[in-house]
Design an enzyme around this catalytic site. Structure first.
Site, PDB file in Angstrom:
ATOM      1  N   TYR A 143      27.792 -53.483 -39.816  1.00 41.96           N
ATOM      2  CA  TYR A 143      26.519 -52.781 -40.018  1.00 41.96           C
ATOM      3  C   TYR A 143      26.824 -51.378 -40.533  1.00 41.96           C
ATOM      4  O   TYR A 143      27.653 -50.665 -39.965  1.00 41.96           O
ATOM      5  CB  TYR A 143      25.752 -52.693 -38.694  1.00 41.96           C
ATOM      6  CG  TYR A 143      24.420 -51.990 -38.807  1.00 41.96           C
ATOM      7  CD1 TYR A 143      23.358 -52.584 -39.488  1.00 41.96           C
ATOM      8  CD2 TYR A 143      24.218 -50.730 -38.241  1.00 41.96           C
ATOM      9  CE1 TYR A 143      22.132 -51.943 -39.595  1.00 41.96           C
ATOM     10  CE2 TYR A 143      22.988 -50.090 -38.340  1.00 41.96           C
ATOM     11  CZ  TYR A 143      21.942 -50.699 -39.020  1.00 41.96           C
ATOM     12  OH  TYR A 143      20.733 -50.060 -39.115  1.00 41.96           O
ATOM     13  N   ASP A 238      33.827 -46.769 -42.359  1.00 39.15           N
ATOM     14  CA  ASP A 238      32.589 -46.342 -41.726  1.00 39.15           C
ATOM     15  C   ASP A 238      32.905 -46.085 -40.255  1.00 39.15           C
ATOM     16  O   ASP A 238      32.965 -47.005 -39.444  1.00 39.15           O
ATOM     17  CB  ASP A 238      31.509 -47.413 -41.895  1.00 39.15           C
ATOM     18  CG  ASP A 238      30.196 -47.004 -41.245  1.00 39.15           C
ATOM     19  OD1 ASP A 238      30.151 -45.921 -40.619  1.00 39.15           O
ATOM     20  OD2 ASP A 238      29.214 -47.767 -41.355  1.00 39.15           O
ATOM     21  N   LYS A 266      26.591 -40.332 -35.191  1.00 39.26           N
ATOM     22  CA  LYS A 266      26.589 -40.465 -33.732  1.00 39.26           C
ATOM     23  C   LYS A 266      27.254 -39.269 -33.018  1.00 39.26           C
ATOM     24  O   LYS A 266      26.591 -38.264 -32.816  1.00 39.26           O
ATOM     25  CB  LYS A 266      27.186 -41.818 -33.332  1.00 39.26           C
ATOM     26  CG  LYS A 266      26.324 -42.952 -33.931  1.00 39.26           C
ATOM     27  CD  LYS A 266      26.536 -44.326 -33.365  1.00 39.26           C
ATOM     28  CE  LYS A 266      25.418 -45.246 -33.833  1.00 39.26           C
ATOM     29  NZ  LYS A 266      25.785 -46.278 -34.782  1.00 39.26           N
TER      30      LYS A 266
HETATM   31  C1  LIG Z   1      24.984 -46.613 -36.137  1.00 42.71           C
HETATM   32  C2  LIG Z   1      25.759 -46.955 -37.330  1.00 42.71           C
HETATM   33  C3  LIG Z   1      25.305 -46.661 -38.631  1.00 42.71           C
HETATM   34  C4  LIG Z   1      23.931 -46.126 -38.899  1.00 42.71           C
HETATM   35  O1  LIG Z   1      23.709 -44.861 -38.364  1.00 42.71           O
HETATM   36  P1  LIG Z   1      22.200 -44.360 -38.157  1.00 42.71           P
HETATM   37  O2  LIG Z   1      22.370 -42.955 -37.679  1.00 42.71           O
HETATM   38  O3  LIG Z   1      21.591 -45.294 -37.171  1.00 42.71           O
HETATM   39  O4  LIG Z   1      21.530 -44.443 -39.474  1.00 42.71           O
HETATM   40  C5  LIG Z   1      26.144 -46.911 -39.685  1.00 42.71           C
HETATM   41  N1  LIG Z   1      27.362 -47.429 -39.501  1.00 42.71           N
HETATM   42  C6  LIG Z   1      27.829 -47.734 -38.275  1.00 42.71           C
HETATM   43  C7  LIG Z   1      29.197 -48.289 -38.134  1.00 42.71           C
HETATM   44  C8  LIG Z   1      27.043 -47.532 -37.158  1.00 42.71           C
HETATM   45  O5  LIG Z   1      27.495 -47.875 -35.949  1.00 42.71           O
END
Ligand SMILES: *Cc1c(COP(=O)(O)O)cnc(C)c1O
Length: 429
Positions: A143, A238, A266
């Site tokens: 994701y 990511d 985060k």
């Molecule tokens: C949470 C997450 C996102 C998206 O971040 P948001 O602040 O919710 O838009 C993208 N990549 C990873 C790996 C994530 O865990």
């Protein structure tokens, strides 16, 4: 009597689609209604009905040091009287960029945005602009936020809701997203060979958290690095979830593989809405205003968000014991649960690294999206509800990870283990 949470949820559904502002907050996959929280401090959350929970999600990661961490609270209070936003550069942004580049050495320059979604969207655009190529490879079950080109075989809420491929993403967009199974280098090689000189980037969660926790097999990250070097493809880690969690320098430090670009979120916001993307200077200098690739944000680098995130990162930098504690706490919880599962003879797979773990109710090894889907989600739902009942707040989906914080005490760990043992006994009846 109907609980305040249920009343609020009934009301919320009239005005908000599904009653929630992010689908992962709904309890669709585990049954029941979402709990509305009122406040949180350290390891505990308190709902609107006054019930206390030990928090094992920590706002999906950001609250690495527990809720309402004092130094962050103080610093935000200090800056908030100087106006919430200027729309001009501020010194906090310089400090933030400096500390990120220091702690994540592969990041030579960094641009702040407002969410992880923005970070990955911008990173892909930049990789495309830099290479002059259109396609990119993503892995099934990873994701990367809700940008159109990532909502294909997407993890997290998308799998939970049974919509890994979202309507509204056009065929035109989808055709440039190439898919490979996680941990499958052969599949990546085949895609790269079939799309010679057309692939701008390979993007992945170096440790996946969004199909449940899935670890990279030995040699997988190194193999991707090698392919990207040979084919001049931009390798993007990511690390929105893993950054500053699996080590001070993220998964790239823990596994010793250096990407060309990194996306963050985060933890760098300490609970404020923040994201960032960064990498090699040569690539980052393709971003506007010095480069041709456009990316902007009215509130990017917001002073309160910077103050919160900066204080968090400074604390992590100055306190290496944080990571030792996270390992220790996680090891105690994971090994305790495993011991119970073994004694009870329940089939399971436990994937665990650092302060992330997922308990899958399957006897298959979980190494990718297909194997993750062999889990018994109904059993997970029962486990989730049994734990919630005992005041332990897990992610309301099998396809998420647990996020351990430093706020958990030895007593909390024992409470979690006792609750888990009882819950497992209940569900195995
Ligand atoms: C949470 C997450 C996102 C998206 O971040 P948001 O602040 O919710 O838009 C993208 N990549 C990873 C790996 C994530 O865990």
């Amino acid at each position: 009597m109907i609980s305040k949470s249920s009343q609020l949820f009934n009301e919320a559904q009239k005005y908000i689609p599904g009653g929630v502002n992010s689908p992962v907050r709904a309890f669709k996959a585990v049954g029941g209604n979402p709990i509305f929280m009122e406040k949180a401090k350290g390891a505990y959350m308190y709902d609107v009905d006054g019930k206390k929970y030990i928090d094992l999600i920590n706002s999906w990661g950001p609250m690495l040091l527990g809720h309402a961490f004092k130094p962050v609270e103080k610093r935000v209070q200090e800056v908030l009287t100087n106006s919430f936003s200027f729309g001009t550069p501020t010194s906090l942004e310089v400090e933030m960029a400096k500390i990120i580049t220091e702690l994540v050495p592969s990041v030579e320059k960094v641009r702040m945005v407002n969410s992880g979604t923005e970070a990955t969207m911008s990173a892909i655009r930049l990789a495309r602009g830099y290479t002059g190529r259109d396609k990119f490879i993503k892995f099934e079950g990873c994701y990367h936020g809700h940008g159109d080109s990532f909502l294909i075989a997407a993890g997290s809420g998308a799998i939970t809701m049974g919509q890994p491929d979202s309507p509204g993403v056009t065929k035109g967009t989808a055709k440039d997203t190439l898919l490979a199974p996680f941990n499958n280098l052969e599949a990546v090689r085949t895609l790269v060979a079939a799309n010679k000189n057309e692939i701008a980037a390979i993007i992945l969660e170096p440790v996946v958290g969004n199909m449940g926790c899935v670890l990279p097999a030995e040699g997988f990250l190194e193999g991707l690095r090698k392919i990207c070097d040979e084919e001049k493809i931009v390798l993007i880690f990511d690390e929105v979830m893993t950054g500053f969690r699996l080590a001070l320098g993220g998964a790239q430090e823990r596994y010793g593989v250096t990407p060309d670009m990194t996306t963050l979120g985060k933890i760098i916001g300490a609970g404020m809405p923040v994201g960032a993307y960064g990498g090699k200077q040569e690539i980052m200098d393709y971003v506007s205003p010095i480069g041709p690739v456009y990316q902007a944000g009215t509130l990017s680098g917001n002073p309160m968000a910077m103050a919160a995130g900066l204080t968090m990162l400074q604390h992590l930098k100055d306190t290496p014991a944080v990571y030792e504690q996270l390992e220790e706490t996680s090891n105690l919880i994971v090994s305790g649960i495993q011991k119970d599962l073994n004694e009870m003879g329940l089939p399971y797979t436990m994937n665990h690294v650092g302060s992330m773990y997922s308990l899958f109710f399957t006897s298959e090894k979980v190494i990718d999206f297909d194997t993750a889907k062999t889990t018994n989600t109904e059993l997970f739902g029962k486990y989730f509800r049994a734990m919630l009942d005992k005041g332990i707040y897990l992610s309301p989906s099998q396809y998420e990870t647990v996020f351990i914080s430093t706020a958990l005490s030895t007593a909390d760990i024992n409470t979690i283990l006792k609750a888990s043992r009882k819950s497992l006994e209940e569900i195995s009846k």
